[in-house]
Motif scaffolding. Structure first.
Motif, mmCIF file in Angstrom:
data_model
loop_
_atom_site.group_PDB
_atom_site.id
_atom_site.type_symbol
_atom_site.label_atom_id
_atom_site.label_comp_id
_atom_site.label_asym_id
_atom_site.label_seq_id
_atom_site.Cartn_x
_atom_site.Cartn_y
_atom_site.Cartn_z
ATOM 1 N N GLY A 117 -18.706 -11.601 -3.590
ATOM 2 C CA GLY A 117 -17.347 -11.272 -3.161
ATOM 3 C C GLY A 117 -16.809 -9.954 -3.711
ATOM 4 O O GLY A 117 -15.591 -9.749 -3.746
ATOM 5 N N LYS A 118 -17.696 -9.041 -4.118
ATOM 6 C CA LYS A 118 -17.230 -7.746 -4.640
ATOM 7 C C LYS A 118 -16.512 -6.947 -3.567
ATOM 8 O O LYS A 118 -15.451 -6.361 -3.825
ATOM 9 N N SER A 119 -17.084 -6.896 -2.377
ATOM 10 C CA SER A 119 -16.492 -6.101 -1.292
ATOM 11 C C SER A 119 -15.127 -6.650 -0.899
ATOM 12 O O SER A 119 -14.167 -5.884 -0.706
ATOM 13 N N ALA A 120 -15.025 -7.976 -0.789
ATOM 14 C CA ALA A 120 -13.738 -8.574 -0.422
ATOM 15 C C ALA A 120 -12.683 -8.269 -1.477
ATOM 16 O O ALA A 120 -11.525 -7.978 -1.155
ATOM 17 N N LEU A 121 -13.083 -8.328 -2.744
ATOM 18 C CA LEU A 121 -12.141 -8.030 -3.825
ATOM 19 C C LEU A 121 -11.732 -6.567 -3.790
ATOM 20 O O LEU A 121 -10.546 -6.234 -3.974
ATOM 21 N N ALA A 122 -12.689 -5.662 -3.549
ATOM 22 C CA ALA A 122 -12.367 -4.230 -3.482
ATOM 23 C C ALA A 122 -11.390 -3.945 -2.342
ATOM 24 O O ALA A 122 -10.434 -3.164 -2.499
ATOM 25 N N LEU A 123 -11.603 -4.570 -1.198
ATOM 26 C CA LEU A 123 -10.709 -4.336 -0.054
ATOM 27 C C LEU A 123 -9.326 -4.927 -0.312
ATOM 28 O O LEU A 123 -8.309 -4.318 0.044
ATOM 29 N N ALA A 124 -9.283 -6.095 -0.921
ATOM 30 C CA ALA A 124 -7.984 -6.683 -1.233
ATOM 31 C C ALA A 124 -7.199 -5.783 -2.173
ATOM 32 O O ALA A 124 -6.006 -5.523 -1.968
ATOM 33 N N ALA A 125 -7.869 -5.289 -3.215
ATOM 34 C CA ALA A 125 -7.197 -4.392 -4.149
ATOM 35 C C ALA A 125 -6.824 -3.081 -3.474
ATOM 36 O O ALA A 125 -5.753 -2.506 -3.738
ATOM 37 N N GLY A 126 -7.693 -2.594 -2.583
ATOM 38 C CA GLY A 126 -7.397 -1.350 -1.879
ATOM 39 C C GLY A 126 -6.173 -1.460 -0.990
ATOM 40 O O GLY A 126 -5.306 -0.576 -0.984
ATOM 41 N N HIS A 127 -6.071 -2.541 -0.240
ATOM 42 C CA HIS A 127 -4.900 -2.719 0.636
ATOM 43 C C HIS A 127 -3.620 -2.888 -0.182
ATOM 44 O O HIS A 127 -2.564 -2.347 0.180
ATOM 45 N N ARG A 128 -3.703 -3.637 -1.297
ATOM 46 C CA ARG A 128 -2.505 -3.804 -2.117
ATOM 47 C C ARG A 128 -2.093 -2.515 -2.807
ATOM 48 O O ARG A 128 -0.921 -2.355 -3.172
ATOM 49 N N SER A 129 -3.035 -1.599 -2.988
ATOM 50 C CA SER A 129 -2.733 -0.341 -3.674
ATOM 51 C C SER A 129 -2.385 0.775 -2.706
ATOM 52 O O SER A 129 -2.096 1.903 -3.146
ATOM 53 N N ALA A 130 -2.403 0.519 -1.403
ATOM 54 C CA ALA A 130 -2.250 1.588 -0.422
ATOM 55 C C ALA A 130 -0.948 2.371 -0.612
ATOM 56 O O ALA A 130 -0.914 3.589 -0.433
ATOM 57 N N GLU A 131 0.124 1.687 -0.979
ATOM 58 C CA GLU A 131 1.406 2.373 -1.145
ATOM 59 C C GLU A 131 1.368 3.403 -2.264
ATOM 60 O O GLU A 131 2.161 4.364 -2.254
ATOM 61 N N ASP A 132 0.466 3.206 -3.229
ATOM 62 C CA ASP A 132 0.361 4.147 -4.333
ATOM 63 C C ASP A 132 -0.520 5.343 -3.995
ATOM 64 O O ASP A 132 -0.658 6.257 -4.818
ATOM 65 N N PHE A 133 -1.125 5.340 -2.801
ATOM 66 C CA PHE A 133 -1.994 6.439 -2.379
ATOM 67 C C PHE A 133 -1.553 6.878 -0.978
ATOM 68 O O PHE A 133 -2.221 6.592 0.028
ATOM 69 N N PRO A 134 -0.434 7.594 -0.897
ATOM 70 C CA PRO A 134 0.179 7.904 0.405
ATOM 71 C C PRO A 134 -0.612 8.885 1.244
ATOM 72 O O PRO A 134 -0.345 9.021 2.442
ATOM 73 N N ASP A 135 -1.625 9.547 0.649
ATOM 74 C CA ASP A 135 -2.387 10.527 1.433
ATOM 75 C C ASP A 135 -3.605 9.924 2.106
ATOM 76 O O ASP A 135 -4.409 10.650 2.686
ATOM 77 N N GLY A 136 -3.755 8.599 2.018
ATOM 78 C CA GLY A 136 -4.790 7.952 2.801
ATOM 79 C C GLY A 136 -5.814 7.217 1.979
ATOM 80 O O GLY A 136 -5.822 7.260 0.739
ATOM 81 N N GLN A 137 -6.684 6.516 2.704
ATOM 82 C CA GLN A 137 -7.758 5.753 2.077
ATOM 83 C C GLN A 137 -9.061 6.019 2.833
ATOM 84 O O GLN A 137 -9.090 5.975 4.067
ATOM 85 N N LEU A 138 -10.101 6.307 2.099
ATOM 86 C CA LEU A 138 -11.423 6.545 2.657
ATOM 87 C C LEU A 138 -12.342 5.387 2.269
ATOM 88 O O LEU A 138 -12.232 4.835 1.172
#
Length: 832
Positions: free
Chosen positions: A139-160
């Motif tokens: 479940g590493k990938s699922a955890l990374a994506l969950a954390a990435g989506h929750r952190s999106a507001e802190d990275f306003p220039d986008g996500q790669l």
């Protein structure tokens, strides 16, 4: 409302906040986001607020449905540039694209705490790289994506996002990923440099000064990841890998574990449907157990249920628990647990693959490093380290003797066993299994001989010589080593039986019997002996069979298990006489004596034990000490302590010269009992006090309680009521906790004796009755007669009519057994 529809998101948010009477900090606390994020959103410096953040803000503000809809619509429109940030120059690629490459999040359970820690780490900005490691399917990938989506507001220039395919034969090329990232950031394809250094420079220039989040999934190694990581101040990265990536210095690391069982059940419930899982909750629990709490395996299990609505959960459980069928059942569509593990397996060298296979077929649930050395027929550390690095083998903590232990996840072990059957011959696997059994037997032999218990159940049984740290530990701290390896050694007995090696099963059972007896592991003690004996009965190992029978008989006596004793005692005596082995015959005679004593047949008990002493001539001195004690005990039970005393004293002298602390304590118990009945109370107390010190040092809990009980009985004799009550009460509590019914009956009798001595006969009746019921259930008539005599005494003191009935019962037993009143061993009543 029309005016509101035209307002920028930041202005609209500020109006709603002020209308609610909240400060930025108060709104941030309600929405569980940072106050800096609220400020940035109101200033318009975050051009596309994340939908998740907008939803939490709307909840925190308590907006009505129409107000929420307007706020969500405003969030979808780009905000005006922040006044403290100059507009990007015309032609700058940053004006063209804000990448939003994260795949959608998947169903996630049991990861809230870890997700929150990752998000907070990214928000704080003290670490620009977060590394999530663990085996495939965890479940590493699922955890990374969950954390990435929750952190999106802190990275306003986008996500790669990039799948680096690190577990595949051909991982993604870092230069190709850089090219994709440059194009995603708006650089026209024709302008992407071909030269690797120029391409890396362009990438770093484009992300410089921007707040980007990168999710780099399934990294092969540090060299692949390093060019992709953002420089300081240019955002952050979440990296997942099956490897440890130890050279990524400064990264914040998390090792992703399997789910807790409750979280695994919740994941299955959410994926397969709550009604279906709730209706068969027990079967669902067994399904998640079979899946090893692996998220990938649980997703596959749910998928199987989804495509087979005619299946019950119990049917899936049956398929998952079928022999050799678990991985077949864990495949649906493009989700395949076997394939996931296979990616890691096929990245190993042939010697590493062989070691994994052999670790999978060994029986221990966890194991120390020396097991890998034994399976590799030499130092395994270089091979083993790669298995640990790939999370095919997991550290399982440090045990009580300082050994680092390891384990294989259930599904990896299943995969390894499959590969072993496919890639190794039956002869190779058999030789490997025998070699490991011999190694465990050798270490058990070292520990048994160093333990100083003195039972000698496994004496003279040969074992292979073994050196190294494990042998040194077993020799230095034998009891602690045996405790640390108990589960493995117990399982080894059964494994040897299943492998048709009854000789090894018997030797292992005998080598660990003394430890299991002293430490009170009743089920393991009896179970290993019974299992080994059943295996040996089918072979021609007559001496091993007799040794196992004799050791099992001792265990039956220890645990008051009467049903098997008569047949086993008779069988042992016949077998020992037929073999002509004096050592085994002495033991058989002593055990026949013990059984006769339980039945109150003291003449037979004395006769068998005296024959044992005669046969002992020329055998072991320690065996003679035991035989002398056996005679002394039978004489003492007959009420003849004067005759027993010299025999018990001689046994003490022999044992003291030989050592063996536990056996010395047992000799002292008999000696103390004889001294007490002979009226030498002070000498008896000295003997029991010495015995107590010895068994306390050995950790023999039941023997400690017996010493306390006998010291309590002596305290009754000298009128120290309070001391006697404490000691007897402590021993009774211990015996009851250990489920030692016979010893508890002795303690209850002592409580009654204390009450009679204090002239409180009414308080004596109930403990006497409880003790009597136990002796009647255990079919020990002489002990029952002793309780009838005491109950008659109590009834007489109370003026009750039952005294005659109890006295008659006592007399009847004595007449039947051919004994006189001396055998009742009634305690002396002291007037205080």
């Amino acid at each position: 409302m029309k005016q509101l529809l035209s307002l920028p998101f930041g202005v609209l948010l500020r109006q709603h906040r002020r209308t609610a009477g909240l400060t930025q900090e108060q709104l941030a606390e309600r929405a569980s986001i940072s106050s800096q994020a609220v400020g940035a959103l109101e200033r318009g410096s975050r051009r596309f607020p994340h939908q998740y953040t907008v939803s939490r803000i709307a909840d925190a503000l308590g907006l009505a449905d129409d107000e929420r809809a307007v706020l969500v619509a405003a969030a979808a429109r780009p905000s005006a540039p922040a006044p403290d940030r100059p507009p990007a120059p015309v032609g700058d690629p940053r004006t063209r694209v804000l990448p939003r490459q994260l795949p959608p999040p998947t169903v996630l359970t049991g990861r809230d705490r870890m997700t929150g820690e990752i998000v907070e780490t990214l928000r704080e900005g003290t670490r620009s790289t977060v590394l999530l490691v663990g085996p495939g399917g965890i479940g590493k990938s699922a955890l990374a994506l969950a954390a990435g989506h929750r952190s999106a507001e802190d990275f306003p220039d986008g996500q790669l996002y990039a799948d680096l395919r690190g577990a595949h034969e051909q991982p993604a090329d870092a230069q190709a990923v850089l090219g994709r990232f440059l194009r995603a950031l708006g650089l026209p394809p024709s302008e992407v440099p071909d030269d690797p250094d120029e391409r890396l420079g362009a990438y770093r220039s484009m992300i410089s000064g921007r707040r980007l989040l990168l999710v780099l999934d399934d990294a092969a190694g540090e060299e692949q990841v390093r060019p992709l990581l953002p420089p300081d101040g240019a955002g952050a990265a979440i990296v997942t890998s099956r490897r440890h990536l130890g050279a990524l210095l400064g990264a914040a690391r998390w090792t992703v574990p399997a789910l807790a069982r409750s979280d695994a059940l919740e994941l299955l419930r959410r994926l397969a449907g709550p009604d279906r899982v709730t209706a068969e909750r027990a079967a669902a629990g067994r399904v998640v157990d079979a899946c090893g709490y692996s998220p990938l395996a649980l997703c596959v299990a749910a998928g199987r249920l989804a495509v087979r609505p005619d299946w019950t959960v119990a049917e899936l459980e049956r398929r998952l628990t079928a022999e050799h069928g678990r991985l077949d059942a864990l495949s649906v569509g493009d989700l395949d647990v076997r394939a996931s593990i296979g990616l890691s397996y096929h990245s190993l060298s042939p010697p590493q693959q062989r070691l994994l296979r052999r670790l999978a077929v060994q029986w221990a649930p966890d194991f120390p490093m020396w097991v890998a050395d034994e399976l590799s027929a030499g130092p395994a550390e270089p091979l083993f380290d790669e298995l640990v690095s790939l999370h095919l083998v997991e550290p399982a903590g440090v045990d009580a003797v300082g050994q680092q232990r390891y384990r294989l996840h259930d599904l990896i072990a299943e995969f390894g066993r499959e590969r072993a059957r496919a890639e190794e011959s039956a002869e190779e696997l058999s030789d490997t299994g025998d070699r490991l059994l011999h190694a465990w037997l050798a270490l058990a032999g070292v520990a048994d001989e160093a333990s100083d218990y003195g039972y000698g159940y496994g004496n003279d049984l040969p074992y292979h010589q073994i050196d190294g740290p494990a042998a040194a530990t077993a020799r230095a701290v034998p009891s602690d080593w045996l405790a640390a390896e108990r589960a493995t050694l117990v399982a080894a007995v059964g494994h040897a039986c299943r492998r048709d090696r009854p000789d090894l099963a018997a030797a292992l059972a005998l080598r660990i019997a003394g430890f299991l007896r002293v430490r009170g592991y009743r089920d393991d003690h009896l179970g290993t002996l019974r299992e080994a004996l059943a295996a040996v009965r089918e072979t021609g190992h007559h001496r091993l069979r007799l040794r196992l029978s004799q050791t099992l008989f001792s265990a039956l006596i220890e645990h008051d298990l009467d049903a098997e004793m008569a047949a086993l005692s008779a069988e042992m005596l016949v077998a020992a006489r037929a073999l002509g082995d004096r050592d085994l015959l002495v033991r058989a005679l002593m055990q026949s004596s013990l059984y006769a004593k339980r039945r109150g047949r003291l003449d037979r008990a004395i006769g068998d034990s005296e024959e044992a002493v005669r046969v002992c001539d020329g055998t072991s001195a320690l065996l003679l000490s035991t035989a002398l004690t056996c005679v002394a005990t039978a004489l003492l039970e007959s009420g003849r302590p004067g005759e027993a005393l010299p025999l018990a004293a001689r046994a003490i002298a022999i044992q003291r010269a030989a050592g063996a602390s536990v056996m010395m304590a047992l000799r002292l118990f008999t000696y103390g009992d004889v001294l007490a009945d002979a009226g030498r109370t002070a000498d008896a107390e000295t003997a029991f006090a010495e015995a107590l010190a010895l068994v306390h040092a050995a950790g023999h809990e039941a023997a400690q309680a017996y010493a306390e009980l006998r010291l309590g009985d002596l305290a009754v004799r000298r009128g120290a009521w309070d001391t006697a009550g404490i000691l007897i009460g402590q021993s009774l509590a211990t015996f009851e906790r250990l489920s030692d019914a016979g010893s508890a009956a002795y303690a209850l009798r002592s409580l009654g004796d204390l009450a009679l001595a204090r002239r409180q006969p009414a308080e004596a009746v109930e403990p006497f009755r409880r003790s009597l019921r136990t002796w009647q259930r255990l079919r020990m008539p002489l002990e029952a007669a002793r309780l009838h005599a005491r109950l008659a005494e109590a009834a007489t003191a109370l003026g009750q009519s039952g005294a005659a009935e109890h006295q008659a019962a006592c007399t009847a037993v004595l007449n039947e057994l051919g004994l006189d009143v001396r055998a009742l061993r009634q305690p002396l009543r002291v007037n205080v």
